[in-house]
Design a protein around this motif. Structure first.
Motif, PDB file in Angstrom:
ATOM      1  N   ARG A  19       0.834  -1.207   0.000  1.00  0.00           N
ATOM      2  CA  ARG A  19       0.000   0.000   0.000  1.00  0.00           C
ATOM      3  C   ARG A  19       0.870   1.259   0.000  1.00  0.00           C
ATOM      4  O   ARG A  19       0.563   2.238  -0.685  1.00  0.00           O
ATOM      5  CB  ARG A  19      -0.932  -0.001   1.208  1.00  0.00           C
ATOM      6  N   GLU A  20       1.965   1.242   0.761  1.00  0.00           N
ATOM      7  CA  GLU A  20       2.872   2.390   0.796  1.00  0.00           C
ATOM      8  C   GLU A  20       4.290   1.895   1.026  1.00  0.00           C
ATOM      9  O   GLU A  20       4.535   1.009   1.840  1.00  0.00           O
ATOM     10  CB  GLU A  20       2.472   3.352   1.933  1.00  0.00           C
ATOM     11  N   ARG A  21       5.251   2.490   0.288  1.00  0.00           N
ATOM     12  CA  ARG A  21       6.656   2.115   0.439  1.00  0.00           C
ATOM     13  C   ARG A  21       7.507   3.382   0.302  1.00  0.00           C
ATOM     14  O   ARG A  21       7.348   4.155  -0.644  1.00  0.00           O
ATOM     15  CB  ARG A  21       7.072   1.113  -0.640  1.00  0.00           C
ATOM     16  N   LEU A  22       8.388   3.586   1.232  1.00  0.00           N
ATOM     17  CA  LEU A  22       9.256   4.767   1.230  1.00  0.00           C
ATOM     18  C   LEU A  22      10.627   4.388   1.767  1.00  0.00           C
ATOM     19  O   LEU A  22      10.742   3.783   2.826  1.00  0.00           O
ATOM     20  CB  LEU A  22       8.650   5.881   2.107  1.00  0.00           C
ATOM     21  N   HIS A  73      15.561   6.353   6.492  1.00  0.00           N
ATOM     22  CA  HIS A  73      14.189   6.224   6.989  1.00  0.00           C
ATOM     23  C   HIS A  73      13.427   5.346   5.996  1.00  0.00           C
ATOM     24  O   HIS A  73      13.447   5.594   4.784  1.00  0.00           O
ATOM     25  CB  HIS A  73      13.532   7.609   7.086  1.00  0.00           C
ATOM     26  N   MET A  74      12.812   4.292   6.494  1.00  0.00           N
ATOM     27  CA  MET A  74      11.996   3.453   5.619  1.00  0.00           C
ATOM     28  C   MET A  74      10.624   3.233   6.233  1.00  0.00           C
ATOM     29  O   MET A  74      10.495   3.038   7.446  1.00  0.00           O
ATOM     30  CB  MET A  74      12.684   2.117   5.307  1.00  0.00           C
ATOM     31  N   LYS A  75       9.616   3.321   5.396  1.00  0.00           N
ATOM     32  CA  LYS A  75       8.235   3.093   5.808  1.00  0.00           C
ATOM     33  C   LYS A  75       7.606   2.136   4.807  1.00  0.00           C
ATOM     34  O   LYS A  75       7.562   2.418   3.603  1.00  0.00           O
ATOM     35  CB  LYS A  75       7.446   4.393   5.864  1.00  0.00           C
ATOM     36  N   VAL A  76       7.169   1.017   5.305  1.00  0.00           N
ATOM     37  CA  VAL A  76       6.585  -0.018   4.453  1.00  0.00           C
ATOM     38  C   VAL A  76       5.237  -0.414   5.037  1.00  0.00           C
ATOM     39  O   VAL A  76       5.149  -0.858   6.174  1.00  0.00           O
ATOM     40  CB  VAL A  76       7.509  -1.252   4.379  1.00  0.00           C
ATOM     41  N   ASP A  77       4.191  -0.218   4.252  1.00  0.00           N
ATOM     42  CA  ASP A  77       2.843  -0.598   4.679  1.00  0.00           C
ATOM     43  C   ASP A  77       2.360  -1.711   3.765  1.00  0.00           C
ATOM     44  O   ASP A  77       2.055  -1.482   2.588  1.00  0.00           O
ATOM     45  CB  ASP A  77       1.908   0.610   4.610  1.00  0.00           C
ATOM     46  N   LEU A  78       2.311  -2.910   4.299  1.00  0.00           N
ATOM     47  CA  LEU A  78       1.968  -4.106   3.523  1.00  0.00           C
ATOM     48  C   LEU A  78       0.836  -4.841   4.229  1.00  0.00           C
ATOM     49  O   LEU A  78       1.060  -5.854   4.899  1.00  0.00           O
ATOM     50  CB  LEU A  78       3.185  -5.019   3.383  1.00  0.00           C
ATOM     51  N   PRO A  79      -0.379  -4.366   4.111  1.00  0.00           N
ATOM     52  CA  PRO A  79      -1.493  -4.999   4.842  1.00  0.00           C
ATOM     53  C   PRO A  79      -1.721  -6.443   4.411  1.00  0.00           C
ATOM     54  O   PRO A  79      -1.609  -6.791   3.232  1.00  0.00           O
ATOM     55  CB  PRO A  79      -2.689  -4.115   4.490  1.00  0.00           C
ATOM     56  N   TYR A  80      -2.048  -7.282   5.394  1.00  0.00           N
ATOM     57  CA  TYR A  80      -2.336  -8.700   5.156  1.00  0.00           C
ATOM     58  C   TYR A  80      -3.845  -8.902   5.076  1.00  0.00           C
ATOM     59  O   TYR A  80      -4.619  -8.233   5.761  1.00  0.00           O
ATOM     60  CB  TYR A  80      -1.776  -9.562   6.284  1.00  0.00           C
ATOM     61  N   ASP A  81      -4.242  -9.857   4.256  1.00  0.00           N
ATOM     62  CA  ASP A  81      -5.645 -10.254   4.163  1.00  0.00           C
ATOM     63  C   ASP A  81      -5.705 -11.660   3.584  1.00  0.00           C
ATOM     64  O   ASP A  81      -4.682 -12.222   3.194  1.00  0.00           O
ATOM     65  CB  ASP A  81      -6.432  -9.266   3.290  1.00  0.00           C
TER      66      ASP A  81
END
Length: 827
Positions: free
Chosen positions: A217-220, A439-447
């Motif tokens: 969903r989001e990667r930085l 700085h790293m931001k990783v949003d990887l939602p599970y479903d």
């Protein structure tokens, strides 16, 4: 029943829809009660004969419709008996449908009273004697006649494999990204079903199952300190004008499967390839990765181990990039001018070390079965997780070398320790840590997403309850021309070739399953769930599993990995497949055997769909591909240049990987011919003398490792056990040469010993605390899941200098192998 109704959507119920397209809902297992037994006994023999006729009708295209009474009778005939491997009494049946695994018809019938009258019996005896005389004469004739029918069917199959058909399938499979659990993945499952049916295999079904997956969903990723080096990574693969699909609007973003979501900031430290020896070297120099973000380069090991080894040492995040020294401009021209990785190419992939659905470790993923939550699947101490790898707890992200350049250039500290630590970028590599902070931001939602295995079944005419399985996975991290779509295209062409043989009268002796797996890229999910679902039946009925993953990759040699009893069998298969003239380097190269790189089956490790078949349930296995070894860089060849990127496309394959599909055609011929012979040969072509020799060679290498006097003493026990096994193997080899194949029961018993001896190399406790990796001779390395490690429990204990445990593992291996010898002997 569940399916996906939009790209990357959650699962929803669609039982009605699947009924419309002819896909099954579920399997049913049942054991008749005592009260039912009488009813079943009265109906059984009539049902068996009718069921055999029905199966023959299906194979020849005859509808063979059942009456209402017969359909009701089918509903009662669901049995399962957990008998010994030598007893053919297992069934596994779908309600109202042919079973995937069946029971052999029994060669006897009860006589009713009306057939016992003296006159009729007398006539029957005379007729029987006359029949026996005729049969003896026929057997005598057949015994000395060449098996031209089998040879003709093999020739028909080999001649039918078409480059053009493979090319057409490849164009379709690579026309869209087909990530596991996506709408496109479901569409391609239906395409595969339609083609299998079109090719004359009427028993085709889909097995669906819900699994836990993540999506980006989001990667930085950015440099935040020092301000003068401020940089934000693009994390994208830009379109290439020559490659039409590279601009596809639904291209899969760059991310790591099963990575954890998280936001972290810390100093960066370079860990080279992220191998155990790399982390150990840092520790000896007092360079800790704790509290830092590690950056590793791809190659020389599974990406999941790179992150896991950092996580175990306290790293808070992991970045992995492709270095041009390994698969870029130092190897040759880069894409699209050449086959090697461009500056913007990114390798996606999973970073979990486990297999199957992470929410159902060790049991099948079903709609109504137990499941763990995402948080529970990360909890190593949870009772249900004992013996299974938890999901990663740190965030990770793949990078191109173009993005990694600024990060690596910002490091100071010690320069590269040696040439092995120096990559291909135009500066001296430093280790760090820092001074750059990332700085790293990783949003990887599970479903939960639904996956689809497609299974086609050609029932055996004489031993339908003995099963050979061939498989290839269908899902990809993008368009997947090399991994796996060329293999998927070959899979369909093999199925078409078998359909041609069926139409011309071929009937396999044993049952053949053709399996198109889903979810391999995340964690070998489809094949693992299949094995977990049908575990007991596969243990009792499975003969062998033949796998193709990456079919070819700008390659010049055949590479095959497999269990040693298949060595001579596969040698002969390759000798019987002609090498296309436009692939021969010289006039002496005439068959595929002439371009087999080592002439030897390599050890099976991990990373593809044979893992559960071999390491968990102990079926003989083989993996086949065209490849090209790059010294020091494994066997991926130039295909490493687009591996798991959006540039793994039809354009790359048709221009660089396999122009004209000539390698794919020859591989399909070998794959299908191997399958035909395993299901056709009355006596299984397995030779355990080769297995004994392989174990002796392995032990010789293991003995060179540092050990203790107690371990060296224990090696004598293992030497003796292997020698005893070889003695039995030599006797069995002679037995195979002298057996009367017309003696059905004797042949059956010998075949079961040949097939099921592989099971005896399993330790039910697992190895290295891994409940699902049980094979003591061959196993994936615990620190590199791609690589095979021979006598793994012993080898790893010696590597870690745990000599007391090594002695235990040596003695335990000797016990197991003595038991294997006893089983192979059959007494």
């Amino acid at each position: 029943m569940q399916c996906v109704d939009r790209r990357h959507a959650r699962v929803r119920d669609c039982s009605g829809y699947m009924e419309e397209v002819g896909v099954d809902k579920e399997f049913t297992q049942a054991t008749p009660s005592v009260d039912e037994e009488g009813q079943h006994g009265r109906r059984y023999h009539h049902h068996q004969q009718r069921h055999t006729n029905s199966n023959n009708n299906r194979q020849t295209g005859d509808d063979g419709d059942l009456t209402a009474e017969e359909e009701e009778e089918d509903l009662l005939m669901h049995e399962i008996s957990l008998a010994s491997p030598a007893v053919p009494s297992l069934t596994f049946q779908r309600v109202g449908e042919a079973p995937l695994f069946v029971q052999s018809p029994q060669p006897w019938r009860d006589c009713s009273e009306r057939y016992k009258k003296s006159i009729i019996c007398s006539v029957s005896i005379v007729a029987m004697l006359a029949s026996v005389i005729v049969v003896v004469l026929l057997v005598d004739f057949v015994a000395f006649a060449p098996d031209t029918s089998r040879q003709n069917h093999e020739k028909e199959f080999l001649n039918s494999i078409s480059r053009d058909n493979i090319d057409k399938h490849l164009k379709y499979y690579t026309s869209m990204p087909h990530l596991a659990g996506s709408k496109e993945g479901h569409t391609q499952a239906l395409y595969t079903i339609d083609k299998l049916k079109e090719y004359g295999i009427t028993d085709v079904r889909a097995e669906s199952f819900p699994v836990l997956l993540n999506r980006p969903r989001e990667r930085l990723v950015e440099i935040v300190v020092p301000a003068s080096k401020r940089f934000v990574a693009t994390l994208t693969e830009p379109p290439i004008s020559q490659d039409p699909t590279s601009s596809h609007p639904d291209a899969v973003p760059t991310f790591h499967g099963f990575a954890n979501s998280g936001e972290v900031t810390g100093e960066l430290i370079f860990v080279n390839y992220g191998r155990l020896e790399d982390y150990n070297l840092l520790e000896t120099l007092n360079l800790s990765v704790s509290g830092k973000i590690v950056i590793a380069r791809y190659g020389r090991g599974f990406r999941g181990n790179k992150c896991w080894l950092g996580e175990m040492r306290g790293a808070i995040g992991c970045l992995i990039y492709s270095d041009p020294h390994d698969d870029g401009f130092e190897r040759g021209k880069t894409y699209p001018e050449g086959p090697w990785r461009s500056s913007t190419g990114v390798q996606r992939g999973s970073v979990w070390r486990g297999e199957g659905d992470p929410a159902t470790p060790g049991w099948p993923a079903t709609v109504d079965g137990p499941r763990l939550t995402e948080a529970q699947a990360r909890n190593r101490s949870l009772p249900q997780m004992q013996g299974f790898d938890p999901l990663p707890t740190i965030p990770s992200q793949p990078l191109s070398w173009d993005d990694a350049y600024r990060l690596l250039a910002g490091l100071a500290g010690s320069p590269a320790f040696n040439a092995d630590w120096q990559g291909g970028l135009n500066f001296t590599y430093h280790i760090g840590p820092g001074p750059v902070q990332v700085h790293m931001k990783v949003d990887l939602p599970y479903d939960y997403y639904t996956l689809w295995n497609v299974v086609a079944r050609i029932e055996g005419s004489e031993e339908p309850d003995r099963v050979v399985v061939i498989g290839n996975h269908r899902d990809a991290w993008g368009f997947g021309a090399g991994d796996p779509s060329l293999g998927s295209s070959v899979f369909l062409e093999v199925a078409r070739g078998l359909g041609v043989a069926l139409k011309k009268g071929w009937r396999p002796r044993r049952t053949l399953l053709l399996c198109s797996w889903d979810g391999e890229e995340y964690a070998l999910i489809g094949s693992t769930e299949f094995v977990e679902t049908h575990e007991f039946l596969l243990r009792h009925q499975g003969i062998a599993y033949l796998n193709v993953d990456v079919a070819t990759s700008l390659a010049w040699t055949i590479r095959a990995s497999g269990t040693p009893q298949l060595q001579r069998f596969f040698e002969q298969v390759l000798k019987d497949v002609d090498l296309p003239r436009d692939l021969a380097n010289n006039s002496k190269q005439r068959t595929l055997a002439d371009v087999w790189d080592t002439g030897k089956l390599e050890a099976l490790g991990g990373g593809t769909d044979y893992v559960s078949f071999l390491h968990y349930i102990g079926m003989p296995c083989m993996d086949l591909r065209w490849t090209n070894t790059v010294p020091g860089h494994g066997t991926g060849g130039a295909y490493a240049g687009v591996y798991h990127s959006n540039y793994d496309s039809y354009y790359w394959m048709s221009n660089f990987g396999d122009p004209g599909m000539k390698r794919a055609q020859s591989l399909g011929r070998a794959w299908g011919l191997a399958a035909m012979r395993l299901v056709n040969e009355p006596l299984l072509p397995f030779n355990y003398v080769d297995y004994a020799n392989a174990m002796q060679d392995i032990l010789t290498r293991v003995k060179t490792m540092q050990s203790s006097p107690e371990v060296k003493s224990a090696f004598e026990k293992l030497d003796a056990a292997i020698a005893a096994f070889k003695k039995v193997a030599l006797a069995t080899e002679q037995e195979c040469k002298s057996i009367d194949t017309s003696n059905i029961m004797q042949l059956r018993r010998l075949n079961d010993r040949l097939s099921f001896t592989e099971r005896t190399f399993l330790d039910p406790r697992g190895t290295h605390g891994r409940a699902n990796i049980r094979h003591i001779v061959y196993a994936p390395s615990p620190v590199n899941s791609y690589a095979g490690q021979e006598f793994s429990p012993i080898t790893q204990a010696l590597v870690e200098k745990r000599f007391e445990d090594a002695r235990f593992q040596v003695l335990r291996a000797a016990q197991i192998i003595r038991g294997s010898a006893e089983f192979l002997k059959g007494q």
